[in-house]
Design a protein around this motif. Sequence first.
Motif, PDB file in Angstrom:
ATOM      1  N   UNK A 108       0.837  -1.198   0.000  1.00  0.00           N
ATOM      2  CA  UNK A 108       0.000   0.000   0.000  1.00  0.00           C
ATOM      3  C   UNK A 108       0.872   1.248   0.000  1.00  0.00           C
ATOM      4  N   UNK A 109       1.853   1.309   0.891  1.00  0.00           N
ATOM      5  CA  UNK A 109       2.714   2.488   0.978  1.00  0.00           C
ATOM      6  C   UNK A 109       3.590   2.645  -0.258  1.00  0.00           C
ATOM      7  N   UNK A 110       4.144   1.539  -0.776  1.00  0.00           N
ATOM      8  CA  UNK A 110       4.970   1.629  -1.996  1.00  0.00           C
ATOM      9  C   UNK A 110       4.146   2.175  -3.164  1.00  0.00           C
ATOM     10  N   UNK A 111       2.881   1.794  -3.224  1.00  0.00           N
ATOM     11  CA  UNK A 111       1.991   2.280  -4.291  1.00  0.00           C
ATOM     12  C   UNK A 111       1.912   3.807  -4.291  1.00  0.00           C
ATOM     13  N   UNK A 112       2.040   4.421  -3.121  1.00  0.00           N
ATOM     14  CA  UNK A 112       1.950   5.879  -3.010  1.00  0.00           C
ATOM     15  C   UNK A 112       3.318   6.563  -2.933  1.00  0.00           C
ATOM     16  N   UNK A 113       4.373   5.852  -3.366  1.00  0.00           N
ATOM     17  CA  UNK A 113       5.683   6.471  -3.507  1.00  0.00           C
ATOM     18  C   UNK A 113       6.640   6.300  -2.346  1.00  0.00           C
ATOM     19  N   UNK A 114       6.256   5.545  -1.317  1.00  0.00           N
ATOM     20  CA  UNK A 114       7.164   5.304  -0.202  1.00  0.00           C
ATOM     21  C   UNK A 114       8.288   4.377  -0.665  1.00  0.00           C
ATOM     22  N   UNK A 115       9.453   4.558  -0.079  1.00  0.00           N
ATOM     23  CA  UNK A 115      10.649   3.808  -0.435  1.00  0.00           C
ATOM     24  C   UNK A 115      11.092   3.002   0.778  1.00  0.00           C
ATOM     25  N   UNK A 116      11.414   1.734   0.561  1.00  0.00           N
ATOM     26  CA  UNK A 116      11.860   0.880   1.666  1.00  0.00           C
ATOM     27  C   UNK A 116      13.259   1.272   2.118  1.00  0.00           C
ATOM     28  N   UNK A 117      13.487   1.211   3.415  1.00  0.00           N
ATOM     29  CA  UNK A 117      14.813   1.465   3.969  1.00  0.00           C
ATOM     30  C   UNK A 117      15.748   0.327   3.592  1.00  0.00           C
ATOM     31  N   UNK A 118      17.031   0.636   3.495  1.00  0.00           N
ATOM     32  CA  UNK A 118      18.027  -0.318   3.019  1.00  0.00           C
ATOM     33  C   UNK A 118      18.050  -1.592   3.854  1.00  0.00           C
ATOM     34  N   UNK A 119      18.181  -1.489   5.167  1.00  0.00           N
ATOM     35  CA  UNK A 119      18.324  -2.673   6.020  1.00  0.00           C
ATOM     36  C   UNK A 119      17.027  -3.115   6.688  1.00  0.00           C
ATOM     37  N   UNK A 120      15.945  -2.400   6.425  1.00  0.00           N
ATOM     38  CA  UNK A 120      14.685  -2.708   7.088  1.00  0.00           C
ATOM     39  C   UNK A 120      13.530  -2.458   6.117  1.00  0.00           C
ATOM     40  N   UNK A 121      13.232  -3.418   5.243  1.00  0.00           N
ATOM     41  CA  UNK A 121      12.222  -3.193   4.207  1.00  0.00           C
ATOM     42  C   UNK A 121      10.805  -2.931   4.723  1.00  0.00           C
ATOM     43  N   UNK A 122      10.525  -3.237   5.993  1.00  0.00           N
ATOM     44  CA  UNK A 122       9.205  -2.938   6.558  1.00  0.00           C
ATOM     45  C   UNK A 122       9.107  -1.481   7.003  1.00  0.00           C
TER      46      UNK A 122
END
Length: 161
Positions: free
Chosen positions: A139-153
């Motif tokens: 849901x968040x990725x759909x709105x442009x959020x980017x996962x952190x390098x060492x913590x994809x959640x």
Amino acid sequence: MLEEQRFDPRIHDGRAFNCGTPVLNEYLTRFATQHRRRGLTQIYVLVDSETPSRVVGYYTLSAAQLDTRQISEDRRQRLPRFPLPCFRMGRLAVDQDWKGQGFGKRLLGLAVERCLRAREEVAAYALVVDAKDENAASFYRHYGFIACVDSPATLYLPFGR
């Protein structure tokens, strides 16, 4: 008509809220008021103005920071090496009776707007969220959020360049 309000347990019935995730339901009844009073978070609810006791959905905001090592190398190049000031949306939930009608998107939009207004007074690099599961992360990725390098959640939405 739906409107956003600051959570007030004297008006908003947190006990009737059910998003299907017990920990998010319980938050409104057990912890929201304490956390607000202690200055840990602000809680905003979406309600129908004709029945304001009924919470359609809610989100929380607080101050946060993001270690620059959690940002991808290409985005990190023009940033300082110290932790970046951010906002954190600790929770976002929609009551099951209202799911599938775009209220999660609406709550997210309200949170981003609030952060952008606050950013005019207090600097912040991004809005950070901790996705509870893969559906939330998607849901968040759909709105442009980017996962952190060492913590994809843990994901972030940078404000500008």
